[in-house]
Design an enzyme around this catalytic site. Structure first.
Site, PDB file in Angstrom:
ATOM      1  N   LEU A  33     -64.565  12.292   5.333  1.00 34.14           N
ATOM      2  CA  LEU A  33     -64.776  12.381   3.876  1.00 34.14           C
ATOM      3  C   LEU A  33     -63.096  11.137   3.769  1.00 34.14           C
ATOM      4  O   LEU A  33     -62.438  11.341   4.446  1.00 34.14           O
ATOM      5  CB  LEU A  33     -63.731  13.339   3.509  1.00 34.14           C
ATOM      6  CG  LEU A  33     -65.296  14.464   3.177  1.00 34.14           C
ATOM      7  CD1 LEU A  33     -64.794  15.666   2.472  1.00 34.14           C
ATOM      8  CD2 LEU A  33     -66.574  13.838   2.876  1.00 34.14           C
ATOM      9  N   ALA A  35     -62.209   7.449   0.754  1.00 38.17           N
ATOM     10  CA  ALA A  35     -61.151   8.036  -0.939  1.00 38.17           C
ATOM     11  C   ALA A  35     -62.560   7.712  -1.614  1.00 38.17           C
ATOM     12  O   ALA A  35     -62.628   7.915  -3.142  1.00 38.17           O
ATOM     13  CB  ALA A  35     -60.068   6.723  -1.514  1.00 38.17           C
ATOM     14  N   HIS A  37     -65.062   9.184  -1.582  1.00 36.21           N
ATOM     15  CA  HIS A  37     -65.784  10.547  -1.748  1.00 36.21           C
ATOM     16  C   HIS A  37     -64.936  11.182  -2.441  1.00 36.21           C
ATOM     17  O   HIS A  37     -65.473  12.294  -3.195  1.00 36.21           O
ATOM     18  CB  HIS A  37     -65.594  11.324  -0.563  1.00 36.21           C
ATOM     19  CG  HIS A  37     -67.076  10.726   0.661  1.00 36.21           C
ATOM     20  ND1 HIS A  37     -66.344  10.301   2.128  1.00 36.21           N
ATOM     21  CD2 HIS A  37     -67.840  10.656   0.693  1.00 36.21           C
ATOM     22  CE1 HIS A  37     -67.785  10.332   2.855  1.00 36.21           C
ATOM     23  NE2 HIS A  37     -68.501   9.884   2.156  1.00 36.21           N
ATOM     24  N   GLN A  61     -82.352  11.702   8.806  1.00 30.59           N
ATOM     25  CA  GLN A  61     -82.001  10.135   8.228  1.00 30.59           C
ATOM     26  C   GLN A  61     -81.877   9.281   9.382  1.00 30.59           C
ATOM     27  O   GLN A  61     -81.880   8.230   8.581  1.00 30.59           O
ATOM     28  CB  GLN A  61     -81.121  10.145   7.047  1.00 30.59           C
ATOM     29  CG  GLN A  61     -79.480  10.698   6.907  1.00 30.59           C
ATOM     30  CD  GLN A  61     -79.240  10.962   5.991  1.00 30.59           C
ATOM     31  OE1 GLN A  61     -79.261  12.096   5.040  1.00 30.59           O
ATOM     32  NE2 GLN A  61     -78.450   9.757   4.991  1.00 30.59           N
ATOM     33  N   GLU A 150     -72.028   4.609  -5.995  1.00 28.51           N
ATOM     34  CA  GLU A 150     -73.109   3.097  -6.250  1.00 28.51           C
ATOM     35  C   GLU A 150     -72.725   2.331  -4.898  1.00 28.51           C
ATOM     36  O   GLU A 150     -74.120   1.920  -4.647  1.00 28.51           O
ATOM     37  CB  GLU A 150     -72.753   2.607  -6.842  1.00 28.51           C
ATOM     38  CG  GLU A 150     -73.011   3.276  -8.706  1.00 28.51           C
ATOM     39  CD  GLU A 150     -72.124   2.746  -9.384  1.00 28.51           C
ATOM     40  OE1 GLU A 150     -71.859   1.894 -10.043  1.00 28.51           O
ATOM     41  OE2 GLU A 150     -72.929   2.980 -10.948  1.00 28.51           O
ATOM     42  N   LYS A 151     -72.302   2.974  -3.896  1.00 33.81           N
ATOM     43  CA  LYS A 151     -72.042   1.707  -2.498  1.00 33.81           C
ATOM     44  C   LYS A 151     -73.519   1.707  -2.191  1.00 33.81           C
ATOM     45  O   LYS A 151     -73.976   0.752  -2.035  1.00 33.81           O
ATOM     46  CB  LYS A 151     -71.357   1.769  -1.847  1.00 33.81           C
ATOM     47  CG  LYS A 151     -70.923   1.139  -0.033  1.00 33.81           C
ATOM     48  CD  LYS A 151     -70.123   1.648   0.453  1.00 33.81           C
ATOM     49  CE  LYS A 151     -70.428   2.983   1.244  1.00 33.81           C
ATOM     50  NZ  LYS A 151     -71.548   2.749   2.207  1.00 33.81           N
ATOM     51  N   ASP A 152     -74.364   2.984  -1.909  1.00 29.89           N
ATOM     52  CA  ASP A 152     -75.173   3.264  -1.468  1.00 29.89           C
ATOM     53  C   ASP A 152     -76.882   3.075  -2.479  1.00 29.89           C
ATOM     54  O   ASP A 152     -76.860   4.156  -3.123  1.00 29.89           O
ATOM     55  CB  ASP A 152     -75.412   4.544  -0.254  1.00 29.89           C
ATOM     56  CG  ASP A 152     -74.938   4.393   0.225  1.00 29.89           C
ATOM     57  OD1 ASP A 152     -74.975   3.245   0.901  1.00 29.89           O
ATOM     58  OD2 ASP A 152     -73.739   5.663   0.842  1.00 29.89           O
ATOM     59  N   GLN A 155     -79.881   4.268  -2.306  1.00 30.42           N
ATOM     60  CA  GLN A 155     -80.238   5.298  -2.414  1.00 30.42           C
ATOM     61  C   GLN A 155     -79.944   6.424  -3.428  1.00 30.42           C
ATOM     62  O   GLN A 155     -81.060   7.014  -3.628  1.00 30.42           O
ATOM     63  CB  GLN A 155     -78.805   5.826  -1.322  1.00 30.42           C
ATOM     64  CG  GLN A 155     -78.986   7.381  -1.112  1.00 30.42           C
ATOM     65  CD  GLN A 155     -77.542   7.937  -0.118  1.00 30.42           C
ATOM     66  OE1 GLN A 155     -78.022   8.135   0.844  1.00 30.42           O
ATOM     67  NE2 GLN A 155     -76.605   8.153  -0.449  1.00 30.42           N
ATOM     68  N   VAL A 178     -65.467   2.530  -4.821  1.00 33.25           N
ATOM     69  CA  VAL A 178     -64.281   2.468  -3.912  1.00 33.25           C
ATOM     70  C   VAL A 178     -64.470   1.516  -2.813  1.00 33.25           C
ATOM     71  O   VAL A 178     -65.014   1.238  -1.859  1.00 33.25           O
ATOM     72  CB  VAL A 178     -63.601   3.729  -3.365  1.00 33.25           C
ATOM     73  CG1 VAL A 178     -62.147   3.644  -3.612  1.00 33.25           C
ATOM     74  CG2 VAL A 178     -64.040   4.634  -4.936  1.00 33.25           C
TER      75      VAL A 178
END
Ligand code: PAF
Length: 283
Positions: A33, A35, A37, A61, A150-152, A155, A178
């Protein structure tokens, strides 16, 4: 923070909280984990009474030859970070708790079309693995809401589509990426970067921003912008898998008049596969 490893114990604790009228948020993770997460946990605390975090490195995955065995596992440190962040419950199942059968015999969840493009084209089966495990985690915990970074971005869209198609009664929230001070999106896989690679890694965000500025400035020649961005990434020493300008809503190729866009990029740098995106309105 409470810790459970079985679905029975998870459900027993959640039934108590639900009985007291508490609203429950789930933050699914694969651990290690950072920042990003912890931001999901902070947001979850504002939106719900109880925050459940799952840590499960999901074998389904990862394709053959990917980094499942070497994926960073830092449970002791993760537990301290989650307690400090105010999570109420850690669900930390073993593989047999999630998958009762050999993976090839498991029921799968497949979200068509959107799973096969971009990252899905480079990682066949990846989003089936993601959709299947997220579907299971949602069924196991039945939260009011679940939060994802939102980085992924792809997904996040796959999960939203799955929840809609399967009528799963949960609200899905995306949380903004982040970043480090130099713009690099936080990721567990950044730990694979050498010092020299780390210095080059922010170029992916820099090129995303330059492309967004060009679009906002009125440039609509998206194909040319994509090709220029790919060259810039290569010049910076990255090996891009793709750099594309797509419709934010469904990742379709933008038609004239589409204004809500997302620029998505993935590039390899040493052992790391960097992934990032930027949303924009092309007015
Ligand atoms: O984003 C992740 O960490 C994983 O893909 C997820 C959503 C926890 C599923 O294993």
């Amino acid at each position: 923070m409470k810790r459970v490893t079985t679905v029975d114990d998870l459900r027993r604790q959640l039934a108590v909280w639900r009985g007291a009228g508490d609203r429950i948020a789930l933050v699914p993770t694969m651990g290690n984990l950072h920042a990003g997460h912890l931001e999901l946990v902070q947001q979850a605390r504002q939106l719900a009474d109880r925050v459940v975090v799952s840590i499960f490195v999901n074998p389904m995955q990862f394709s053959a030859g990917e980094d499942f065995d070497g994926y960073p596992r830092t449970l002791d440190q993760d537990i301290i970070r989650l307690s400090d962040a105010g999570a109420d419950l850690l669900f930390q199942p073993g593989e047999a708790e999630i998958y009762r059968r050999p993976l090839e015999n498991e029921t799968l969840v497949e979200v068509p079309n959107i799973s096969d493009i971009l990252c899905g084209a480079f990682r066949p089966g990846h989003f089936v693995g993601v959709a299947t495990v997220v579907c299971k985690l949602l069924n196991m915990s039945q939260p009011n809401l679940a939060l994802f970074g939102e980085k992924d971005y792809q997904q996040l869209l796959v999960i939203c589509r799955m929840v809609e198609d399967l009528s799963i009664p949960v609200e899905i929230r995306g949380v903004p990426t982040v970043r480090e001070e130099d713009g690099l999106a936080l990721s567990s896989r950044n730990s694979y970067l050498s010092l020299e690679e780390r210095a080059r890694a922010p170029s992916i965000y820099r090129v995303l921003r330059e492309t967004a500025s060009a679009i906002i400035g009125g440039d609509k020649e998206y194909h040319r912008l994509e090709q220029m961005a790919l060259s810039r990434l290569a010049e910076a020493g990255l090996k891009p898998d793709y750099f594309v300008i797509r419709r934010a809503q469904d990742l379709g190729v933008p038609a004239p008049g589409d204004e809500e866009l997302v620029i998505l990029a993935t590039a390899c740098l040493g052992r790391a596969r960097l992934i990032d995106n930027l949303k924009l309105s092309a007015m």
